[in-house]
Design a protein around this motif. Sequence first.
Motif, PDB file in Angstrom:
ATOM      1  N   PHE A 106       6.011  21.103  24.163  1.00  0.00           N
ATOM      2  CA  PHE A 106       6.245  21.516  25.548  1.00  0.00           C
ATOM      3  C   PHE A 106       5.249  22.588  25.971  1.00  0.00           C
ATOM      4  CE2 PHE A 106       8.416  24.334  28.595  1.00  0.00           C
ATOM      5  CZ  PHE A 106       8.580  23.434  29.633  1.00  0.00           C
ATOM      6  N   TYR A 107       5.036  23.575  25.114  1.00  0.00           N
ATOM      7  CA  TYR A 107       4.154  24.668  25.496  1.00  0.00           C
ATOM      8  C   TYR A 107       2.671  24.333  25.355  1.00  0.00           C
ATOM      9  CZ  TYR A 107       7.972  27.676  26.582  1.00  0.00           C
ATOM     10  OH  TYR A 107       9.072  28.198  27.198  1.00  0.00           O
ATOM     11  N   PHE A 108       2.403  23.324  24.588  1.00  0.00           N
ATOM     12  CA  PHE A 108       0.993  22.940  24.460  1.00  0.00           C
ATOM     13  C   PHE A 108       0.687  21.669  25.243  1.00  0.00           C
ATOM     14  CE2 PHE A 108       1.534  25.684  20.804  1.00  0.00           C
ATOM     15  CZ  PHE A 108       0.422  26.502  20.921  1.00  0.00           C
ATOM     16  N   ARG A 109       1.605  21.346  26.157  1.00  0.00           N
ATOM     17  CA  ARG A 109       1.407  20.096  26.896  1.00  0.00           C
ATOM     18  C   ARG A 109       0.140  20.141  27.758  1.00  0.00           C
ATOM     19  NH1 ARG A 109       4.732  23.193  29.603  1.00  0.00           N
ATOM     20  NH2 ARG A 109       4.821  23.141  31.865  1.00  0.00           N
ATOM     21  N   ASP A 110      -0.185  21.348  28.275  1.00  0.00           N
ATOM     22  CA  ASP A 110      -1.386  21.458  29.103  1.00  0.00           C
ATOM     23  C   ASP A 110      -2.638  21.135  28.278  1.00  0.00           C
ATOM     24  OD1 ASP A 110       0.212  22.158  31.157  1.00  0.00           O
ATOM     25  OD2 ASP A 110      -0.017  24.321  30.851  1.00  0.00           O
ATOM     26  N   TYR A 139      15.119  29.039  30.814  1.00  0.00           N
ATOM     27  CA  TYR A 139      14.413  28.156  29.881  1.00  0.00           C
ATOM     28  C   TYR A 139      14.872  28.434  28.449  1.00  0.00           C
ATOM     29  CZ  TYR A 139      11.308  25.430  32.757  1.00  0.00           C
ATOM     30  OH  TYR A 139      10.827  24.499  33.636  1.00  0.00           O
ATOM     31  N   GLU A 174       7.645  21.041  35.770  1.00  0.00           N
ATOM     32  CA  GLU A 174       7.969  21.638  34.472  1.00  0.00           C
ATOM     33  C   GLU A 174       9.322  21.139  33.970  1.00  0.00           C
ATOM     34  OE1 GLU A 174       7.627  25.809  34.827  1.00  0.00           O
ATOM     35  OE2 GLU A 174       6.599  26.005  32.919  1.00  0.00           O
ATOM     36  N   ASN A 177      12.583  32.322  33.152  1.00  0.00           N
ATOM     37  CA  ASN A 177      12.343  32.394  31.700  1.00  0.00           C
ATOM     38  C   ASN A 177      13.643  32.428  30.918  1.00  0.00           C
ATOM     39  OD1 ASN A 177       9.633  32.267  31.903  1.00  0.00           O
ATOM     40  ND2 ASN A 177       9.331  34.478  31.916  1.00  0.00           N
ATOM     41  N   VAL A 210       9.385  22.055  21.077  1.00  0.00           N
ATOM     42  CA  VAL A 210       9.034  23.273  21.811  1.00  0.00           C
ATOM     43  C   VAL A 210       7.508  23.452  21.825  1.00  0.00           C
ATOM     44  CG1 VAL A 210       9.261  25.786  21.842  1.00  0.00           C
ATOM     45  CG2 VAL A 210      11.242  24.381  21.335  1.00  0.00           C
ATOM     46  N   GLY A 211       6.925  23.219  20.651  1.00  0.00           N
ATOM     47  CA  GLY A 211       5.476  23.320  20.539  1.00  0.00           C
ATOM     48  C   GLY A 211       4.794  22.348  21.490  1.00  0.00           C
TER      49      GLY A 211
END
Lengths: 378, 459
Positions: B211-215, B155, A2, B152, B208-209
């Motif tokens: 990063f969080y939608f990388r999966d 981050y 991560e 968290n 940021v988007g």
Amino acid sequence: MEILAVVIIFLAAIYIQGFILNFFLFHNLEYSCHFNVDKATEGDNIFLEEIIYNKKPLPISWIKAEIYTSKWLDFAGKDAVLAQENRFVTSNFFLKGYQKITRRWNVKCIKRGYFEIDKITLVGGDFLGSFSDSSSVIDVRTDLLVYPATIALEECFRPASRFIGDTIVRRWINDDPFMFSGLREYMPGDALNRIHWKATANRGKLMVKKNDFTTNLRTAVILNIQSQDNEPETVINKEFSEFGIKVAATIFNKALMQGLPLSFSTNGSVVNEDEKVILTKESLGKEHLNELLNILARLRLKKAQDFEFFINDIYQNYSNTEVIILTSYLTKEICHTIRKIKAGKNNVSIMLLNNIEKENLPGDLDVYIPLRKENNYD
Amino acid sequence: MTDKKRETLLKIMSIIAIFLCVYPLTSVVRISLFKESKELLDGFFYLVVSLSTFIAVSLIMHKNQTRKDIVLAYGYLIIPIIASIIYFFSFGILSTIFGAFITAILCLFTIRVYFKEYNYLISGAKLYVGIVMLLLALAFSTYFEELKYLKNQFYIFTFIYAFSLLVIRNQSNLDSIFSKRFDKASGIPEKMRSYNIKKIIVFFLLIVGFFYFRDVLIAGLQGLLGLLGFILRILWSFFGTIMEKLREFLIVEETDLPSSPDMGYPIDGGNGGNPIVNMVCNIIAILLIAFTVYKIATVLIINVLIPFLKNTYKRLLEKIINFFEKTEHKEEKTHYYTDRIERVIPSAISKKSAKPKEIPKISRALKQMEKIENPKEKVKYLYGFILKCMSAKGVDIKKSYTTEEIYKKAKEINQLDAPLREITSLYDRVKYGDKMPKDSQVDDAKSNTIKSIEIINKI
């Protein structure tokens, strides 16, 4: 993983934004720059118009156009950098996608001359300063001709023969007979046959006819571009020569108003042409005036030939002409040549652009000397 | 916003940024040393002390210092003392000493930043040290069970730090380009800074988007790769089948040949054991595959797929732009220049008027003009009227055109050059030069308009 992803995503994003913005920076980008007029007169306010059009969806975070021009075109005020004869202005923009900006700089023409902006470079970059790029040189090729301003001759000159008090000057240079002729009050020395009796009776005081002096219909202006004798090629006292150019422009304008044929000669040369003396043909009309003003606007402050030799070469060109010589100095040789011009049935007036001591003035020639030095040369 | 205010805000932002990169690691150390878990309270202590020190220093160093400034400065210096007392009662003496040490370092930076540029704290080595500290804190919070509850929080700190970094970097970049060069550039356009900050916010949100939608993205990419692999497998098996058939066909032909005593090589009964035939088949197969790949790459990808994607992207983007933005026209005036800003969005570029327009009547226009009292407006009206007539006659005049561009267009119309030149010049002086036209100039404009309309009507 991560943490690595955070680092990679940030680095990649920074690199990609820089790469994309830089790669497409000049893609579909139009830029042009021009003056809103091609001719103006000293003191005029004009516009320099820049148009930049971003014809793509990508925004441009910053872009600047570097404009080099003459310092005699006054714009951008404190934001301009002046170096010797140059003015450097950067025009800064930011553009959204499909945005067009038309920028009009308020320009004041502070001196006569021929001014051009031929090449401009655009420099731009990304949001974070990681990348920046400059365009290839853009050929804008815009030019402006600024004609010299005219002055009030009556306020700038007086005859050298009159040093005290106000007397009416007979010469047209001060009287401005082209423009107006009428009545004036009687002054000691006026001939009795000039008294206008009806006007005297009407006004209750002696009035005389303000007669036009007889002038030759042909006028020739000879300008000495040198500011002093034995001067190197470039003019030293530029203000004298500039003053002479203004005087010449004024005479041209007056001649045009009266419809007099006019010729112009100078030992200077003009920019963008060979370095040779100027001898124009005698002509009249607005087109001829524009041609002469064009020459004055483009005159270099540099001699093409020494005035002594120049006037000696051309003195035979004049006969039955009102010859006006504009010079900053007089030498024996110059005076001698002027006498030869006068001898050829010409009426010669010398307008000195610089104050000379009275003893050095030729007594037998009509000489006009400048009145207030400080103001005249502004 | 004034330059001074902006610089102070950016300095405060950089103080917060340095706090954000120092705090997580020190927090990890403090928790490991003192086994405490009072989240964020120590961070609050660091931040309050740093900021109050900065404000106190600013007040002490104020040029025209008043008594009020001095009182306020001392007032702000009391805040660190109160914060220390609270900290002491909450954490004890050892933790307070540790906290005081960290705070002292932060205060030192805070005082330095007052005298330096706002980007001082996040430039050069300090930037890399900050990033390494944050990454270490993130690593500890990820891999140590007892610190996982901080993950968290860390981050969030990392993202805020990154955002501050982007903003400060962007602003210092603009400063270095436009304000702090030796040859002094002509100022930054008024809205350039805010525009850049807006774009930085969008950029940051995208990161940021992402990063969080990388999966989701990874899954998408895996699916795409799987699809490509599947297509390749199908292609391979298809060519394999063709080659097999070809090889069988060639071998059958060979076995059908009449045997002669001179051709004494053995025939293996069609089991494909002939090495020459095998080699020929293989070469043909390789050539065919190479040719197909070449064709797919050139014809399909370069000539079809890429232009298709490009056009689709362009159309999509234009639709998005047209949806969110409208064609705009506005003017911004500074002391030295006037900017006319137009948004010529794609729909406006491609839109063409379908109906022919009616040519307005000159007499009506002149009557209308006489009703206008302001000479400036009269000139503008007359100029606008000429443009209307030109447009009605089919001359393509877009709203985005400048007077010079219109004049260039008009030059193409025979004899229109002279009257339009004069009225254009007057219009420019009136509109952009803010000059009040004389009555004679308005009369000239009127006669030039009449002349122009006569010429335009002849087209």
